[in-house]
Design an enzyme around this catalytic site. Structure first.
Site, short mmCIF file in Angstrom:
data_model
loop_
_atom_site.label_atom_id
_atom_site.label_comp_id
_atom_site.label_asym_id
_atom_site.label_seq_id
_atom_site.Cartn_x
_atom_site.Cartn_y
_atom_site.Cartn_z
N CYS A 164 6.64 -2.69 -8.58
CA CYS A 164 7.96 -2.49 -7.99
C CYS A 164 8.62 -3.79 -7.52
O CYS A 164 9.83 -3.97 -7.74
CB CYS A 164 7.89 -1.46 -6.86
SG CYS A 164 6.48 -1.55 -5.77
N ARG A 190 -6.55 -4.48 -8.80
CA ARG A 190 -6.84 -4.36 -7.37
C ARG A 190 -8.32 -4.57 -7.13
O ARG A 190 -9.16 -4.02 -7.85
CB ARG A 190 -6.39 -2.99 -6.85
CG ARG A 190 -4.88 -2.79 -7.00
CD ARG A 190 -4.40 -1.42 -6.57
NE ARG A 190 -2.99 -1.25 -6.91
CZ ARG A 190 -2.32 -0.12 -6.75
NH1 ARG A 190 -2.93 0.95 -6.25
NH2 ARG A 190 -1.04 -0.04 -7.08
N GLN A 228 -0.50 1.65 -15.16
CA GLN A 228 0.45 2.62 -14.60
C GLN A 228 1.63 2.83 -15.54
O GLN A 228 2.15 1.88 -16.12
CB GLN A 228 0.99 2.11 -13.26
CG GLN A 228 -0.07 1.99 -12.18
CD GLN A 228 0.57 1.74 -10.83
OE1 GLN A 228 1.11 2.65 -10.21
NE2 GLN A 228 0.52 0.51 -10.36
N ASP A 261 4.71 3.16 -14.93
CA ASP A 261 5.55 2.96 -13.76
C ASP A 261 7.03 3.05 -14.12
O ASP A 261 7.44 2.65 -15.21
CB ASP A 261 5.25 1.58 -13.16
CG ASP A 261 5.23 1.61 -11.65
OD1 ASP A 261 5.59 2.64 -11.07
OD2 ASP A 261 4.86 0.58 -11.06
N HIS A 270 11.14 2.85 -12.10
CA HIS A 270 11.93 2.65 -10.87
C HIS A 270 13.40 2.90 -11.16
O HIS A 270 13.93 2.44 -12.18
CB HIS A 270 11.72 1.23 -10.33
CG HIS A 270 10.31 0.98 -9.90
ND1 HIS A 270 9.40 0.32 -10.69
CD2 HIS A 270 9.65 1.35 -8.77
CE1 HIS A 270 8.24 0.27 -10.07
NE2 HIS A 270 8.36 0.89 -8.91
N LYS A 317 6.96 10.55 -0.13
CA LYS A 317 6.78 10.76 -1.56
C LYS A 317 6.47 12.22 -1.88
O LYS A 317 6.09 13.00 -1.02
CB LYS A 317 5.69 9.85 -2.12
CG LYS A 317 4.36 9.92 -1.40
CD LYS A 317 3.34 8.96 -2.00
CE LYS A 317 2.02 9.02 -1.25
NZ LYS A 317 0.91 8.42 -1.99
N HIS A 336 10.65 5.39 -6.86
CA HIS A 336 9.47 5.07 -7.65
C HIS A 336 8.94 6.35 -8.30
O HIS A 336 8.94 7.40 -7.67
CB HIS A 336 8.33 4.51 -6.79
CG HIS A 336 8.72 3.38 -5.90
ND1 HIS A 336 8.21 2.10 -6.05
CD2 HIS A 336 9.54 3.32 -4.82
CE1 HIS A 336 8.69 1.32 -5.10
NE2 HIS A 336 9.50 2.03 -4.34
#
Length: 603
Positions: free
Chosen positions: A298, A327, A345, A347, A349, A430, A476
């Protein structure tokens, strides 16, 4: 039996198990033993001895003696110093530590105790003067309570496994042995649960990942870093392509960002303060820049949005990127594909005006629902809100507004939902999608998050209809979440029998003898010219031919063991009739060769 009654029963069994262990290993030192979902555990330290899973029947046998004795659970409130003396006299070092901490700082440690083994406490006392000891027969333990009346009233139970656990969850502390058990009100309920567990073992994605040649691991590469084989790579790319198509239908555009970045980006976003210890750090040999492998995408996407002026007419701006993040998870928490150090991911946005929030969330809810319906997983929604702690960034009024808008969106589309405090991201509330698999387990999968914080931190803006600079709202969303974790759920949900569109190998041609090889060429031509369009568009059929000089039975067994969804059996009679014999998991049938392409497109 109510949930509270079940919890008391399971907690009582933790004490009964500890009593049994103490009888068998008098030197046992006890940590904590809570009731958990479907059962209980107790953390135990045996100086110079080990409890293995082979020991569980012996412990169970002793537990049943205690159950038969029907000892009453008796509570005694004592001064905390008296409790410390009791723990010292019985050489229970872990209890001494808990009691001393409780005496020094009642609020923090009492809360910790309540979570770990005493039961839910809304507000821990600010000063502890007395504690309670519970006894049953010859066993005494420190406990707030939550027990049945006597040891004979604990329903049906079974010990299941032994695992390692660091004392108080700190890897710098002693490692203890954690003995797990399951318990239900009746034997019938226990038997059903154990049957489900046995089915789960057969569906374990780690086993199927190996059996179906989907992924592997290597100690030279490192723990938590799975390596996907050609078959596994097809699987992950197909589901990723499907996720992309669902989002592109709603106007998302692909972007790309590098895998490393200056740590300044995460300091500005707020991630460094929250998750700095989870980042892999990278050092440049050319500059003084402090870098990190990206743990999320993000902040990068905010910089693409900020790269040029934006008008209200440009909004919403929608980005998608399927990319691997990194991570530094604790090694003890890594396992299979559930939790990894390299997570991919899907992902996305959205940067939008406040008046566009409703439509954008509805689009993402629709995409998530379509994806999970296509793999036959029932969805419900968890609305994840902030709690009263100081772990969150942003104005409380903005949080309340965001939480209200998410709830309204979910209610508008008619999704089953529940609300839970303390599960929000640090920058906003979320919507977490909870999917139920084929054997009734619930998994968190997709997520939609509303974010008022990052656009402010990065100074993002667009010019509104009145010519004023305005901060956009950021949304997100990840439909699959971590693709690795999604695959672990998907593999276990299907048991490896993937839907036709997702199977790494969709069709295998099995010949009876060499006389049909010319006919096989006709079949392969049809397969090569067939393009599948649902639910993932523009996919060629993935097929192989087994023309070995082996028995048909062996070929069928091997294709079935690899869970090939469509097996085409070709023999002389099929050639003569210009047909093909189709074998699937559900049925066997013959169709004209000319109908083969249409048949596959219908699956």
């Amino acid at each position: 039996m109510s949930e509270d009654e079940l919890k008391s029963m399971r907690h009582s069994l933790a004490h009964i198990m500890a009593q049994a262990v103490q009888r068998l290993w008098p030197q046992a030192k006890f940590g904590v033993g809570p009731a958990i979902d479907n059962g209980f555990y107790y953390d135990i330290y045996l100086d110079g001895a080990t409890i293995s899973e082979d020991s569980l029947p012996k412990i169970e046998k002793e537990m049943r003696k205690i159950v038969s004795a029907n000892y009453p659970f008796e509570r005694r409130d004592v001064a905390i110093d008296e409790a410390i003396d009791w723990a010292k006299e019985n050489q229970q070092n872990f209890k001494i530590e808990l009691l001393n901490d409780l005496k020094r700082s009642g609020t923090t440690v009492a809360s910790e105790l309540s979570v770990k083994y005493i039961g839910s406490v809304n507000e821990a006392p600010s000063k502890v003067k007395t504690v309670s000891l519970y006894s049953q027969g010859d066993y005494v333990d420190l406990c707030r309570g939550g027990h049945v009346d006597s040891t004979g009233k604990v329903g049906a139970f079974k010990l299941t496994k032994v695992a390692g656990a660091y004392w108080r969850g700190n890897e710098n502390n002693l490692q203890m042995q954690r003995i797990y058990g399951v318990a239900f009100a009746t034997q019938e309920e226990l038997d059903k649960y154990l049957e489900k567990i046995e089915i789960a073992k057969q569906r374990d994605h780690r086993k199927l990942g190996r059996d179906l040649d989907l992924y592997t691991t290597s100690p030279l590469v490192g723990v938590g870093l799975p390596l996907f084989t050609p078959r596994g790579t097809i699987l992950r790319e197909v589901v990723s392509q499907y996720s992309n198509q669902l989002r592109q239908k709603f106007g998302f555009e692909k972007v790309w960002t590098p895998h490393i970045t200056k740590k300044d980006l995460y300091e500005k976003s707020g991630h460094w303060a929250k998750f700095g210890e989870e980042l892999f750090l990278v050092k440049s040999q050319e500059t003084s820049d402090e870098m990190a492998l990206k743990p999320m995408n993000c902040p990068h996407h905010t910089q693409i949005f900020a790269s040029r002026p934006r008008s209200y007419r440009d909004m919403p701006v929608r980005y998608l990127e399927t990319t691997t993040d990194y991570r530094d998870e604790k090694t003890g928490e890594l396992g299979g594909l559930n939790r990894v150090r390299s997570l991919t991911q899907d992902d996305s946005h959205v940067f939008c005006r406040p008046d566009q929030i409703e439509e954008e969330i509805n689009n993402l809810l629709s995409a998530a629902r379509e994806l999970y319906e296509s793999i036959d997983m029932k969805l419900r929604v968890r609305l994840s809100y902030r709690d009263d702690s100081d772990s969150y960034l942003g104005n409380i009024d903005l949080w309340n507004s965001a939480q209200g808008q998410l709830k309204s969106a979910v209610e508008r589309v008619g999704l089953d939902y529940f609300e839970q405090d303390g599960e929000a991201a640090f920058y906003g509330p979320k919507i977490d999608f909870m999917a139920t698999d084929a054997i009734g387990r619930e998994h968190q999968v997709a997520t939609v998050q509303l974010d008022f914080v990052q656009p402010q931190r990065f100074g993002l803006e667009y010019v509104d209809i009145n010519g004023n600079s305005t901060t956009p709202v950021m949304i997100h969303c990840a439909l699959l979440g971590s693709i690795e974790r999604f695959l672990s759920v998907f593999i276990e949900h299907t048991g490896g029998w993937f839907p036709f569109w997702a199977a790494p190998e969709q069709v295998r041609i099995l010949t009876i003898n060499d006389s049909v090889l010319g006919y096989v060429d006709k079949i392969t031509t049809i397969l090569s010219e067939t393009t599948l369009t649902k639910p993932v568009k523009y996919n060629d059929v993935r097929f192989t031919s087994d023309i070995r000089n082996e028995s048909l039975g062996k070929k069928i067994r091997e294709a079935t063991s690899m869970k090939i969804p469509v097996q085409l059996i070709v023999g002389p009679k099929d050639v003569e009739a210009s047909e093909v014999s189709i074998r699937t998991q559900a049925r066997e049938e013959k169709i004209p060769l000319e109908n083969l392409s249409g048949y596959l497109k219908s699956l």
